[in-house]
Design an enzyme around this catalytic site. Structure first.
Site: not given
Ligand SMILES: [Zn+2]
Length: 670
Positions: A365, A349, A433
């Site tokens: 992201e 990520e 998130c």
């Molecule tokens: Zn996130």
């Protein structure tokens, strides 16, 4: 003055207010002191009327209340993370894979961000029903908190007895940080201090557990967040001890002997058996002052650098400023998508290698772009500088708000720059998130517009809005009238309650090549008054003073450094702060056939009824024709090429209509 207004002014009433004031620091205006209208007003309304309630409902549906409510039986069993297949993820798989996960070690963080989004939304619009629901969640946390102040739904209800044994992997301080941010916002929005008191008790417990003193643990969190949250808590309560604890976590990170190694051995684990192999993943591979490459998990990195910038500002610490500038350079000159997205890889990520910026598989992201906005805004705490504000604006208008549908109900986790049509917005995510992160950022957008010091106001962002602030004990109202980002004309009215001398710093965006500035009708020599990309006007401001700022908003063709192999021979379109893309719904399919000649004229069109009101770009391009290839795959004759009119829309607004292909980097013809 209401409770929320007084709370927003600084130290909490009744507390000692020991926090020193940093020299020359520019602090953001609290959310309730800036009313946004126009472009951002629409987005804040979408969050206040839809997203905030949706976040609560979807947290409940994902069974998060069951984990935090001490009056219910503990969910007890950890059900393994369900990884959806690509097909599932592309369709309904992400909607509620939450049904297969009843517990997560980071649910407290999602509650923290949901509370924060609700709080900022309540500034915009009273919502008694939502406030009641959030109050009930806060009551649960109140009942859950242990007598010594400790508070973690995971370690109290799912894995009791193991607190502070795995800071590397288990998000314990990260969760505390998000609940602290939620507590500060909720107190400021409602005047209710229950969650603030809960989190002060918890922060005190954390301070008794961690620190340089003998007997205390020398650790820090594997997922940064607590640092910037403690800075917020210090500012809201006036308590220096929280600021010092934030600084301790920053200073301690990456020191030897490595805390994560020692902690692993203490729990009987082999430190080398670490899933992510390297502590670069959590930016703890080196002490922070030695770091010069953005590495590891992108959101973690942005949160760390945000905390470092806060501490650099609050302590006037130049030993942090230098690494921050090195890291900023590394990100923005080698590792940042043109949309302000970052972290290309789904594996970690996060970051991979310099110039590795694949478009279709970009992870980018939403939280990482939101994190870049946080970092940039905190760099502006050290003074107005377009180097940071330009990137803040780019991430704000492109790679972050692309993560939220225009109506505020659907989300992106990944923000690719190219799609074959299977990447579509979802209702929820197994790791949720991003929704509350983009929600809280949009709902608090007013606080990113300005920076206030003792005798200056910096205008970082433009747009229809009214701000109220005090300089030299005098109340000043500043109103921006502008159709930004669709137009670059900005009229600023300054209304001090009495004549007041201060400097007004106006950002000259990097994308603007021609600008004109007038104060009360008189032209100002921009060259003479501009430094670090901000024009500074110092004068005694009087009621009715008017500033006219005209920023030429040309259409730009943007090219990538040829080291970015995925973008070579391609061009991206921009107008002002907005990056554009082409979508299948406007341009038929197979967008890879499009090639834009360098000489093609590009026109801008106001489209008030499209996508909530946008400016589109159009041009006559070329396109490989849809010919009959007689079922063949290859042939010696090149394909026929024909003219094709193309229409581009702002990237942030993509996938709000019929699902289909999308492309930012268009082939450049000739
Ligand atoms: Zn996130």
């Amino acid at each position: 003055m209401t409770a929320s207004q007084s709370a927003s002014q600084g130290a909490t009433p009744g507390q000692t207010g020991k926090l020193g004031k940093p020299k020359l620091a520019f602090r953001p205006l609290p959310v309730p002191q800036v009313d946004v209208r126009g472009f951002w007003g629409d987005r804040v309304d979408a969050v206040a009327t839809r997203t905030a309630g949706i976040l609560y409902d979807r947290c409940v549906k994902a069974r998060m209340l069951e984990q935090i409510d001490p009056d219910r039986p503990s969910p007890g069993v950890v059900i393994p993370f369900h990884s959806p297949s690509p097909d599932e993820a592309a369709t309904a798989g992400n909607e509620f894979t939450g049904s297969t996960v009843t517990t997560q070690m980071f649910w407290d963080s999602d509650w923290g961000k949901t509370i924060e989004t609700a709080a900022y939304s309540l500034y915009r619009r009273r919502n008694d029903e939502l406030e009641k629901k959030i109050d009930a969640v806060i009551d649960m946390y109140g009942r859950l908190q242990q007598p010594d102040g400790y508070l973690s739904s995971w370690y109290q209800r799912i894995q009791p007895g193991l607190r502070w044994t795995n800071l590397r992997d288990c998000h314990e301080l990260y969760c505390a940080g998000h609940l602290i941010e939620g507590a500060v916002a909720y107190y400021q929005a409602t005047g209710k201090r229950k969650l603030l008191d809960i989190m002060c008790r918890y922060a005190d417990h954390i301070g008794e557990t961690f620190g340089p003193e003998p007997g205390k643990k020398k650790g820090y969190c594997g997922h940064e967040e607590i640092e910037l949250a403690l800075v917020k808590l210090a500012r809201a309560t006036g308590e220096q001890k929280y600021m010092d604890l934030a600084k301790y976590f920053i200073d301690q990170r990456g020191q030897q002997p490595h805390y994560f190694d020692e902690e692993a051995r203490a729990r009987g684990a082999d430190p080398k058996a670490y899933h992510f192999k390297t502590y670069e993943y959590s930016q703890s591979h080196q002490p922070v002052r030695e770091q010069d490459k953005v590495v590891g998990h992108a959101v973690r990195a942005m949160y760390l650098y945000s905390g470092m910038a806060d501490i650099a500002t609050e302590y006037g610490d130049d030993t942090l400023r230098a690494p921050l500038d090195r890291l900023w350079d590394d990100l923005t000159t080698k590792n940042l998508y043109i949309t302000g997205g970052l972290g290309p890889s789904s594996h970690n990520e996060g970051f991979t290698a310099d110039y590795d910026l694949p478009n279709e598989t970009a992870y980018a992201e939403t939280c990482a772009s939101v994190g870049l906005v946080f970092w940039a805004s905190r760099m502006l705490g050290m003074g107005p500088n377009a180097r940071y504000a330009d990137m803040m604006e780019r991430a704000l208008y492109n790679g972050s708000i692309s993560g939220l549908s225009l109506d505020g109900s659907l989300f992106f986790y990944e923000n690719p720059l190219e799609s074959r049509g299977k990447h579509n917005r979802w209702k929820w995510h197994r790791c949720p998130c991003c929704p509350p992160n983009i929600g809280r950022m949009v709902a608090s957008i007013g606080s990113y517009f300005y920076g206030l010091s003792d005798d200056a106001l910096a205008v970082h962002l433009y747009g229809n809005s009214t701000a109220r602030f005090d300089i030299a004990g005098r109340r000043i109202e500043l109103t921006q009238a502008s159709n930004y980002p669709w137009s670059g004309t900005v009229s600023i009215g300054v209304e001090p309650e009495a004549p007041t001398e201060f400097s007004l710093h106006l950002r000259l965006p990097g994308w603007c090549r021609n600008a004109a500035l007038k104060v009360n009708g008189e032209a100002v020599d921009l060259h003479a008054v501009t430094s670090d990309g901000y024009a500074a006007i110092r004068r005694e401001w009087r009621k009715g003073d008017q500033v006219e700022f005209d920023l030429e908003m040309a259409i730009d063709r943007l090219y990538a450094n040829p080291q970015v192999r995925q973008d070579i021979g391609r061009v991206a379109l921009a107008r002002g702060p907005l990056i554009y893309c082409v979508e299948e719904t406007d341009n038929a399919g197979q967008l890879h056939r499009i090639a834009l000649p360098p000489t093609a004229e590009i026109e801008a069109h106001q489209q008030p009824n499209l996508l909530g009101g946008v400016v589109t770009l159009s041009a006559v391009a070329r396109k490989e024709a849809f010919e009959d290839w007689d079922n063949g795959l290859y042939r010696t004759e090149p394909p026929a090429v024909e003219e094709a009119k193309i229409t581009a829309v702002p990237y942030f607004a993509w996938d709000n209509r019929d699902p289909g292909e999308m492309l930012v980097w268009i082939r450049s013809a000739g």
